[in-house]
Design a protein around this motif. Sequence first.
Motif, PDB file in Angstrom:
ATOM      1  N   UNK A 109      10.526  15.494 -32.906  1.00 20.45           N
ATOM      2  CA  UNK A 109      10.513  15.933 -31.514  1.00 20.45           C
ATOM      3  C   UNK A 109      11.950  16.254 -31.112  1.00 20.45           C
ATOM      4  N   UNK A 110      12.147  17.423 -30.503  1.00 21.66           N
ATOM      5  CA  UNK A 110      13.500  17.840 -30.154  1.00 21.66           C
ATOM      6  C   UNK A 110      13.544  18.344 -28.710  1.00 21.66           C
ATOM      7  N   UNK A 111      14.693  18.182 -28.104  1.00 24.12           N
ATOM      8  CA  UNK A 111      14.958  18.742 -26.787  1.00 24.12           C
ATOM      9  C   UNK A 111      16.381  19.298 -26.815  1.00 24.12           C
ATOM     10  N   UNK A 112      16.510  20.615 -27.056  1.00 18.94           N
ATOM     11  CA  UNK A 112      17.837  21.219 -27.115  1.00 18.94           C
ATOM     12  C   UNK A 112      18.618  21.005 -25.828  1.00 18.94           C
ATOM     13  N   UNK A 113      19.922  21.011 -25.947  1.00 16.16           N
ATOM     14  CA  UNK A 113      20.786  20.803 -24.784  1.00 16.16           C
ATOM     15  C   UNK A 113      20.510  21.848 -23.707  1.00 16.16           C
ATOM     16  N   UNK A 114      20.534  21.404 -22.471  1.00 15.47           N
ATOM     17  CA  UNK A 114      20.336  22.251 -21.288  1.00 15.47           C
ATOM     18  C   UNK A 114      18.956  22.932 -21.277  1.00 15.47           C
ATOM     19  N   UNK A 115      18.000  22.378 -21.978  1.00 13.60           N
ATOM     20  CA  UNK A 115      16.656  22.954 -21.998  1.00 13.60           C
ATOM     21  C   UNK A 115      15.669  22.015 -21.318  1.00 13.60           C
ATOM     22  N   UNK A 116      14.718  22.581 -20.609  1.00 11.74           N
ATOM     23  CA  UNK A 116      13.655  21.802 -19.984  1.00 11.74           C
ATOM     24  C   UNK A 116      12.457  21.643 -20.912  1.00 11.74           C
ATOM     25  N   UNK A 117      12.537  22.278 -22.078  1.00  9.07           N
ATOM     26  CA  UNK A 117      11.421  22.237 -23.013  1.00  9.07           C
ATOM     27  C   UNK A 117      11.594  21.124 -24.042  1.00  9.07           C
ATOM     28  N   UNK A 118      10.477  20.524 -24.404  1.00 12.61           N
ATOM     29  CA  UNK A 118      10.418  19.579 -25.513  1.00 12.61           C
ATOM     30  C   UNK A 118       9.549  20.207 -26.591  1.00 12.61           C
ATOM     31  N   UNK A 119      10.068  20.274 -27.807  1.00 15.90           N
ATOM     32  CA  UNK A 119       9.336  20.862 -28.928  1.00 15.90           C
ATOM     33  C   UNK A 119       8.983  19.789 -29.938  1.00 15.90           C
ATOM     34  N   UNK A 120       7.773  19.889 -30.475  1.00 16.07           N
ATOM     35  CA  UNK A 120       7.319  18.930 -31.481  1.00 16.07           C
ATOM     36  C   UNK A 120       6.845  19.693 -32.720  1.00 16.07           C
ATOM     37  N   UNK A 121       7.216  19.164 -33.892  1.00 12.60           N
ATOM     38  CA  UNK A 121       6.858  19.787 -35.164  1.00 12.60           C
ATOM     39  C   UNK A 121       6.174  18.771 -36.059  1.00 12.60           C
ATOM     40  N   UNK A 145       5.291  18.781 -40.077  1.00 14.06           N
ATOM     41  CA  UNK A 145       5.463  19.525 -41.323  1.00 14.06           C
ATOM     42  C   UNK A 145       4.780  18.772 -42.452  1.00 14.06           C
ATOM     43  N   UNK A 146       3.897  19.445 -43.166  1.00 13.63           N
ATOM     44  CA  UNK A 146       3.141  18.805 -44.246  1.00 13.63           C
ATOM     45  C   UNK A 146       4.066  18.353 -45.367  1.00 13.63           C
ATOM     46  N   UNK A 147       3.911  17.092 -45.803  1.00 11.61           N
ATOM     47  CA  UNK A 147       4.699  16.610 -46.931  1.00 11.61           C
ATOM     48  C   UNK A 147       4.131  17.114 -48.253  1.00 11.61           C
ATOM     49  N   UNK A 148       2.921  17.665 -48.232  1.00 10.38           N
ATOM     50  CA  UNK A 148       2.308  18.194 -49.447  1.00 10.38           C
ATOM     51  C   UNK A 148       2.682  19.653 -49.696  1.00 10.38           C
ATOM     52  N   UNK A 149       2.551  20.491 -48.658  1.00 11.13           N
ATOM     53  CA  UNK A 149       2.801  21.928 -48.830  1.00 11.13           C
ATOM     54  C   UNK A 149       4.168  22.369 -48.329  1.00 11.13           C
ATOM     55  N   UNK A 150       4.820  21.567 -47.487  1.00 16.07           N
ATOM     56  CA  UNK A 150       6.086  21.983 -46.908  1.00 16.07           C
ATOM     57  C   UNK A 150       5.925  22.995 -45.791  1.00 16.07           C
ATOM     58  N   UNK A 151       4.688  23.234 -45.366  1.00 13.53           N
ATOM     59  CA  UNK A 151       4.413  24.199 -44.311  1.00 13.53           C
ATOM     60  C   UNK A 151       4.251  23.496 -42.964  1.00 13.53           C
ATOM     61  N   UNK A 152       4.538  24.229 -41.913  1.00 19.62           N
ATOM     62  CA  UNK A 152       4.332  23.727 -40.561  1.00 19.62           C
ATOM     63  C   UNK A 152       2.835  23.652 -40.291  1.00 19.62           C
ATOM     64  N   UNK A 153       2.336  22.444 -40.048  1.00 19.95           N
ATOM     65  CA  UNK A 153       0.912  22.233 -39.829  1.00 19.95           C
ATOM     66  C   UNK A 153       0.560  22.353 -38.353  1.00 19.95           C
ATOM     67  N   UNK A 154       1.472  21.917 -37.494  1.00 24.91           N
ATOM     68  CA  UNK A 154       1.219  21.985 -36.069  1.00 24.91           C
ATOM     69  C   UNK A 154       2.547  21.984 -35.325  1.00 24.91           C
ATOM     70  N   UNK A 155       2.530  22.555 -34.122  1.00 28.97           N
ATOM     71  CA  UNK A 155       3.707  22.568 -33.266  1.00 28.97           C
ATOM     72  C   UNK A 155       3.264  22.621 -31.817  1.00 28.97           C
ATOM     73  N   UNK A 156       4.055  22.017 -30.951  1.00 31.30           N
ATOM     74  CA  UNK A 156       3.769  22.036 -29.519  1.00 31.30           C
ATOM     75  C   UNK A 156       5.051  22.256 -28.741  1.00 31.30           C
ATOM     76  N   UNK A 157       4.920  22.910 -27.595  1.00 34.03           N
ATOM     77  CA  UNK A 157       6.035  23.037 -26.663  1.00 34.03           C
ATOM     78  C   UNK A 157       5.570  22.576 -25.298  1.00 34.03           C
ATOM     79  N   UNK A 158       6.346  21.686 -24.712  1.00 33.32           N
ATOM     80  CA  UNK A 158       6.032  21.138 -23.400  1.00 33.32           C
ATOM     81  C   UNK A 158       7.167  21.473 -22.435  1.00 33.32           C
ATOM     82  N   UNK A 159       6.813  21.906 -21.248  1.00 32.11           N
ATOM     83  CA  UNK A 159       7.820  22.243 -20.247  1.00 32.11           C
ATOM     84  C   UNK A 159       7.460  21.581 -18.919  1.00 32.11           C
ATOM     85  N   UNK A 160       8.405  20.817 -18.403  1.00 33.72           N
ATOM     86  CA  UNK A 160       8.174  20.071 -17.154  1.00 33.72           C
ATOM     87  C   UNK A 160       6.907  19.217 -17.225  1.00 33.72           C
ATOM     88  N   UNK A 161       6.673  18.627 -18.406  1.00 26.74           N
ATOM     89  CA  UNK A 161       5.533  17.740 -18.581  1.00 26.74           C
ATOM     90  C   UNK A 161       4.206  18.433 -18.838  1.00 26.74           C
TER      91      UNK A 161
END
Length: 253
Positions: free
Chosen positions: A188-200, A202-218
């Motif tokens: 889970x990351x929140x870049x500096x000066x950003x209102x967005x929270x991003x969640x990733x 990543x599959x440990x089997x394939x190395x591919x992004x399995x799911x992602x979410x972006x949340x803004x102001x809750x």
Amino acid sequence: MEQKNRLIIVIAIVVLIVGAMLTSFGRILFAADTPSVVLPSTSATPGNSSTVGPEGPNYQRVEVSTQTVTGVVATLARPSSSYRELTVETFWTGGSSSSQVQVWTDGGWSHSRQAMPSGVIRHDLTDGETLYYWYEGTQQYKSAPADEQSSDLAQHIPTYETVMELEPSEITAAGYENRGDMPCVYVEVQPSRSKQIQRFWVSVDSGLLISAETEENGQLVYRMTAYSPVQSPCPADGSFSLPDGEVLHRIGE
């Protein structure tokens, strides 16, 4: 003279013993395999660090926390040839939309077919240098300069490897978690000066992004999921051709 000869013999014996010890130690040191990283198959609570115990004498203990997750992500690698399907959703006050995406990758090429909410189907084909795009039902296409992130952008998914470029303070949570019944590295990351929270996830089997979410102001504003099985290598019926029939890449070449 006799004492001098004895001294020489003693020195020679010591040199032989030391040489034998160094040779034996060197064989052990250089014959050993590089310790392998063990990734888990169990879930963990988001935000907490997770630890994987050793499995055998030649494995390193791996702990995922906000301080170490970039190193763990760096050990993951996407397959060079694969096919998968994913769903991309966007949300806004009072509504949402959803797109279905098919993705073929092989030999540095990526072809995505996106069924948009309007019913229009868009194709994006890139080798990381040039992006070709068109809409299904026409032989006309356009091209534009591309880079290594163009494939992900065409699929409307975040490039999770950018996590490795973040400052540790921007990573707010990390661990291991099952997502869609698949073991994943969670960040889970929140870049500096950003209102967005991003969640990733990543599959440990394939190395591919399995799911992602972006949340803004809750509020959730974006979600991507890819829970269907990944086919690797890319199926033989995968196409890397332009709509006019020109073949830009053949699978396996």
